[in-house]
Design a protein around this motif. Structure first.
Motif, PDB file in Angstrom:
ATOM      1  N   LEU A  21       0.833  -1.192   0.000  1.00 53.32           N
ATOM      2  CA  LEU A  21       0.000   0.000   0.000  1.00 53.32           C
ATOM      3  C   LEU A  21       0.871   1.245   0.000  1.00 53.32           C
ATOM      4  CD1 LEU A  21      -2.586  -1.032   2.740  1.00 53.32           C
ATOM      5  CD2 LEU A  21      -2.860  -1.154   0.265  1.00 53.32           C
ATOM      6  N   SER A  22       0.536   2.176  -0.850  1.00 54.49           N
ATOM      7  CA  SER A  22       1.244   3.461  -0.862  1.00 54.49           C
ATOM      8  C   SER A  22       0.643   4.348   0.226  1.00 54.49           C
ATOM      9  CB  SER A  22       1.105   4.132  -2.221  1.00 54.49           C
ATOM     10  OG  SER A  22      -0.232   4.571  -2.405  1.00 54.49           O
ATOM     11  N   ASP A  23       1.365   5.405   0.584  1.00 55.48           N
ATOM     12  CA  ASP A  23       0.814   6.368   1.537  1.00 55.48           C
ATOM     13  C   ASP A  23      -0.489   6.944   1.001  1.00 55.48           C
ATOM     14  OD1 ASP A  23       2.945   5.937   3.224  1.00 55.48           O
ATOM     15  OD2 ASP A  23       3.913   7.865   2.846  1.00 55.48           O
ATOM     16  N   GLU A  24      -0.556   7.173  -0.308  1.00 61.27           N
ATOM     17  CA  GLU A  24      -1.780   7.708  -0.924  1.00 61.27           C
ATOM     18  C   GLU A  24      -2.952   6.740  -0.739  1.00 61.27           C
ATOM     19  OE1 GLU A  24      -3.445   8.686  -5.334  1.00 61.27           O
ATOM     20  OE2 GLU A  24      -1.374   9.258  -4.935  1.00 61.27           O
ATOM     21  N   ASP A  25      -2.703   5.445  -0.914  1.00 61.36           N
ATOM     22  CA  ASP A  25      -3.747   4.437  -0.702  1.00 61.36           C
ATOM     23  C   ASP A  25      -4.283   4.522   0.725  1.00 61.36           C
ATOM     24  OD1 ASP A  25      -3.314   3.333  -3.267  1.00 61.36           O
ATOM     25  OD2 ASP A  25      -1.844   1.894  -2.489  1.00 61.36           O
ATOM     26  N   ILE A  26      -3.376   4.613   1.665  1.00 59.89           N
ATOM     27  CA  ILE A  26      -3.751   4.631   3.081  1.00 59.89           C
ATOM     28  C   ILE A  26      -4.500   5.907   3.424  1.00 59.89           C
ATOM     29  CG2 ILE A  26      -2.852   4.666   5.445  1.00 59.89           C
ATOM     30  CD1 ILE A  26      -0.502   2.909   4.283  1.00 59.89           C
TER      31      ILE A  26
ATOM     32  N   ASP B 120      -6.195   7.822   1.477  1.00 57.76           N
ATOM     33  CA  ASP B 120      -7.509   7.787   0.854  1.00 57.76           C
ATOM     34  C   ASP B 120      -8.458   6.921   1.678  1.00 57.76           C
ATOM     35  OD1 ASP B 120      -9.356   8.268  -1.515  1.00 57.76           O
ATOM     36  OD2 ASP B 120      -9.299   6.080  -1.418  1.00 57.76           O
ATOM     37  N   ALA B 121      -8.003   5.754   2.091  1.00 59.02           N
ATOM     38  CA  ALA B 121      -8.847   4.866   2.906  1.00 59.02           C
ATOM     39  C   ALA B 121      -9.252   5.554   4.203  1.00 59.02           C
ATOM     40  CB  ALA B 121      -8.111   3.558   3.205  1.00 59.02           C
ATOM     41  N   LEU B 122      -8.302   6.199   4.861  1.00 61.89           N
ATOM     42  CA  LEU B 122      -8.604   6.876   6.124  1.00 61.89           C
ATOM     43  C   LEU B 122      -9.575   8.030   5.937  1.00 61.89           C
ATOM     44  CD1 LEU B 122      -5.062   6.900   7.799  1.00 61.89           C
ATOM     45  CD2 LEU B 122      -7.049   5.519   8.466  1.00 61.89           C
ATOM     46  N   SER B 123      -9.564   8.652   4.762  1.00 61.97           N
ATOM     47  CA  SER B 123     -10.483   9.774   4.527  1.00 61.97           C
ATOM     48  C   SER B 123     -11.940   9.313   4.465  1.00 61.97           C
ATOM     49  CB  SER B 123     -10.104  10.516   3.240  1.00 61.97           C
ATOM     50  OG  SER B 123     -10.471   9.768   2.095  1.00 61.97           O
ATOM     51  N   HIS B 124     -12.164   8.013   4.262  1.00 61.66           N
ATOM     52  CA  HIS B 124     -13.520   7.468   4.185  1.00 61.66           C
ATOM     53  C   HIS B 124     -14.031   6.955   5.523  1.00 61.66           C
ATOM     54  CE1 HIS B 124     -13.641   7.885  -0.135  1.00 61.66           C
ATOM     55  NE2 HIS B 124     -12.466   7.286  -0.217  1.00 61.66           N
ATOM     56  N   VAL B 125     -13.208   7.035   6.553  1.00 62.03           N
ATOM     57  CA  VAL B 125     -13.612   6.575   7.882  1.00 62.03           C
ATOM     58  C   VAL B 125     -14.286   7.737   8.598  1.00 62.03           C
ATOM     59  CG1 VAL B 125     -12.757   5.758  10.110  1.00 62.03           C
ATOM     60  CG2 VAL B 125     -11.723   4.908   7.995  1.00 62.03           C
ATOM     61  N   SER B 126     -15.498   7.485   9.101  1.00 65.02           N
ATOM     62  CA  SER B 126     -16.148   8.549   9.870  1.00 65.02           C
ATOM     63  C   SER B 126     -15.495   8.602  11.244  1.00 65.02           C
ATOM     64  CB  SER B 126     -17.648   8.297   9.981  1.00 65.02           C
ATOM     65  OG  SER B 126     -17.883   7.104  10.690  1.00 65.02           O
TER      66      SER B 126
ATOM     67  N   GLU C 216       2.544   4.454   8.461  1.00 58.12           N
ATOM     68  CA  GLU C 216       3.378   3.284   8.754  1.00 58.12           C
ATOM     69  C   GLU C 216       2.667   2.336   9.718  1.00 58.12           C
ATOM     70  OE1 GLU C 216       6.138   0.647   8.069  1.00 58.12           O
ATOM     71  OE2 GLU C 216       6.023   2.566   7.040  1.00 58.12           O
ATOM     72  N   ASP C 217       1.996   2.865  10.741  1.00 58.34           N
ATOM     73  CA  ASP C 217       1.234   2.015  11.665  1.00 58.34           C
ATOM     74  C   ASP C 217       0.082   1.329  10.928  1.00 58.34           C
ATOM     75  OD1 ASP C 217       2.862   2.630  13.796  1.00 58.34           O
ATOM     76  OD2 ASP C 217       1.505   4.144  14.631  1.00 58.34           O
ATOM     77  N   PHE C 218      -0.594   2.069  10.056  1.00 57.63           N
ATOM     78  CA  PHE C 218      -1.677   1.479   9.267  1.00 57.63           C
ATOM     79  C   PHE C 218      -1.141   0.334   8.416  1.00 57.63           C
ATOM     80  CE2 PHE C 218      -4.442   0.931   5.661  1.00 57.63           C
ATOM     81  CZ  PHE C 218      -5.713   1.161   6.154  1.00 57.63           C
ATOM     82  N   ARG C 219       0.009   0.559   7.783  1.00 62.17           N
ATOM     83  CA  ARG C 219       0.629  -0.456   6.938  1.00 62.17           C
ATOM     84  C   ARG C 219       0.980  -1.701   7.775  1.00 62.17           C
ATOM     85  NH1 ARG C 219       3.854   2.780   4.861  1.00 62.17           N
ATOM     86  NH2 ARG C 219       2.755   3.247   2.956  1.00 62.17           N
ATOM     87  N   THR C 220       1.459  -1.507   8.982  1.00 67.64           N
ATOM     88  CA  THR C 220       1.780  -2.630   9.878  1.00 67.64           C
ATOM     89  C   THR C 220       0.527  -3.421  10.209  1.00 67.64           C
ATOM     90  OG1 THR C 220       3.668  -1.459  10.825  1.00 67.64           O
ATOM     91  CG2 THR C 220       2.724  -3.237  12.142  1.00 67.64           C
ATOM     92  N   VAL C 221      -0.554  -2.722  10.550  1.00 65.89           N
ATOM     93  CA  VAL C 221      -1.821  -3.395  10.851  1.00 65.89           C
ATOM     94  C   VAL C 221      -2.312  -4.153   9.621  1.00 65.89           C
ATOM     95  CG1 VAL C 221      -4.261  -3.018  11.418  1.00 65.89           C
ATOM     96  CG2 VAL C 221      -2.481  -1.812  12.689  1.00 65.89           C
TER      97      VAL C 221
END
Length: 71
Positions: free
Chosen positions: A19-24, A26-32, A40-45
């Protein structure tokens, strides 16, 4: 020539996406709501969840093979 990564099976190499930083982001922007997590923590999870899911699927496949239901 494909570089071999120690400790990774062929299935892991074939299916796990980096996953690129952009992918992450973007995904986080959709979380309410608000998540205080670095990319980096997201990538680890993500990688830990991927390995868990892969182990679960491999266990299911092994159980199916034992039952003779896999063809």
């Amino acid at each position: 020539m494909t570089e071999r990564i120690p400790g990774k099976s062929e299935l892991e190499l074939a299916l796990e996406l980096e996953l690129s930083d952009e992918d992450i982001l973007d995904a986080l922007s959709h979380v309410s709501g608000y998540l205080d997590i670095s990319t980096e923590d997201f990538r680890t999870v993500y990688h830990l969840a991927w390995r868990h899911a892969l182990a679960r699927l491999q266990a299911l496949q092994a159980a199916d093979s034992k039952d003779g239901s896999a063809e």
